[in-house]
Design a protein around this motif. Structure first.
Motif, PDB file in Angstrom:
ATOM      1  N   ILE A   6       0.834  -1.197   0.000  1.00 41.33           N
ATOM      2  CA  ILE A   6       0.000   0.000   0.000  1.00 41.33           C
ATOM      3  C   ILE A   6       0.872   1.251   0.000  1.00 41.33           C
ATOM      4  CG2 ILE A   6      -1.753   1.295   1.270  1.00 41.33           C
ATOM      5  CD1 ILE A   6      -2.522  -1.476   2.557  1.00 41.33           C
ATOM      6  N   CYS A  11      -3.132   6.515  -0.704  1.00 37.65           N
ATOM      7  CA  CYS A  11      -4.335   6.008  -0.026  1.00 37.65           C
ATOM      8  C   CYS A  11      -5.126   7.161   0.575  1.00 37.65           C
ATOM      9  CB  CYS A  11      -3.926   5.022   1.071  1.00 37.65           C
ATOM     10  SG  CYS A  11      -5.315   4.332   1.998  1.00 37.65           S
ATOM     11  N   CYS A  14     -10.420   5.302   2.331  1.00 36.56           N
ATOM     12  CA  CYS A  14     -11.848   5.161   2.053  1.00 36.56           C
ATOM     13  C   CYS A  14     -12.417   3.834   2.576  1.00 36.56           C
ATOM     14  CB  CYS A  14     -12.113   5.287   0.554  1.00 36.56           C
ATOM     15  SG  CYS A  14     -11.396   3.964  -0.450  1.00 36.56           S
ATOM     16  N   CYS A  17     -10.940  -1.157   0.015  1.00 34.71           N
ATOM     17  CA  CYS A  17     -10.092  -2.355  -0.029  1.00 34.71           C
ATOM     18  C   CYS A  17     -10.356  -3.256   1.175  1.00 34.71           C
ATOM     19  CB  CYS A  17      -8.613  -1.977  -0.080  1.00 34.71           C
ATOM     20  SG  CYS A  17      -8.018  -1.027   1.342  1.00 34.71           S
ATOM     21  N   SER A  32      -4.015   5.655   6.495  1.00 41.75           N
ATOM     22  CA  SER A  32      -4.136   4.812   5.309  1.00 41.75           C
ATOM     23  C   SER A  32      -4.540   3.410   5.729  1.00 41.75           C
ATOM     24  CB  SER A  32      -2.813   4.756   4.535  1.00 41.75           C
ATOM     25  OG  SER A  32      -1.840   4.035   5.265  1.00 41.75           O
ATOM     26  N   ALA A  33      -4.846   2.593   4.748  1.00 36.08           N
ATOM     27  CA  ALA A  33      -5.096   1.184   5.016  1.00 36.08           C
ATOM     28  C   ALA A  33      -3.777   0.533   5.410  1.00 36.08           C
ATOM     29  CB  ALA A  33      -5.679   0.503   3.788  1.00 36.08           C
ATOM     30  N   CYS A  47      -8.406  -6.519  -3.406  1.00 31.71           N
ATOM     31  CA  CYS A  47      -8.155  -5.203  -2.815  1.00 31.71           C
ATOM     32  C   CYS A  47      -7.558  -4.254  -3.848  1.00 31.71           C
ATOM     33  CB  CYS A  47      -7.240  -5.321  -1.597  1.00 31.71           C
ATOM     34  SG  CYS A  47      -5.617  -6.055  -1.918  1.00 31.71           S
ATOM     35  N   CYS A  51      -9.409  -0.663  -5.171  1.00 28.69           N
ATOM     36  CA  CYS A  51      -8.858   0.622  -4.751  1.00 28.69           C
ATOM     37  C   CYS A  51      -9.086   1.706  -5.814  1.00 28.69           C
ATOM     38  CB  CYS A  51      -7.358   0.501  -4.468  1.00 28.69           C
ATOM     39  SG  CYS A  51      -6.635   2.059  -3.907  1.00 28.69           S
ATOM     40  N   THR A  53      -7.913   4.712  -5.972  1.00 35.46           N
ATOM     41  CA  THR A  53      -6.767   5.596  -6.242  1.00 35.46           C
ATOM     42  C   THR A  53      -5.536   4.843  -6.730  1.00 35.46           C
ATOM     43  OG1 THR A  53      -5.936   5.504  -3.966  1.00 35.46           O
ATOM     44  CG2 THR A  53      -7.544   7.247  -4.495  1.00 35.46           C
ATOM     45  N   ILE A  56      -2.847   0.418  -4.010  1.00 35.55           N
ATOM     46  CA  ILE A  56      -2.341  -0.941  -3.825  1.00 35.55           C
ATOM     47  C   ILE A  56      -1.790  -1.393  -5.172  1.00 35.55           C
ATOM     48  CG2 ILE A  56      -2.879  -3.300  -3.140  1.00 35.55           C
ATOM     49  CD1 ILE A  56      -5.224  -2.118  -1.487  1.00 35.55           C
TER      50      ILE A  56
END
Length: 62
Positions: A6, A11, A14, A17, A32-33, A47, A51, A53, A56
């Protein structure tokens, strides 16, 4: 062990993912995630596909 990679700068936290992952590998962190259960990853890529954006970029194999 496989796990998603990631880009924390890309990220937007959101959570898409996190919801897309069938193995509970990801959680939302402060900014972030984050990979929290990498040992559960089956490298399915859901994932990455989810995503919005492109944060990932790969599923790394250790």
């Amino acid at each position: 062990m496989a796990h998603p990679v990631i880009d924390a700068e890309a990220c937007v936290s959101c959570g898409v993912c996190v919801d897309a992952c069938p193995c509970d590998v990801l959680e939302l962190g402060d900014n972030s995630a984050e990979v929290v259960n990498g040992e559960n990853c089956i490298a399915c890529g859901q994932c990455m596909e989810a995503c919005p954006t492109g944060a990932i970029t790969e599923i790394a194999e250790d």
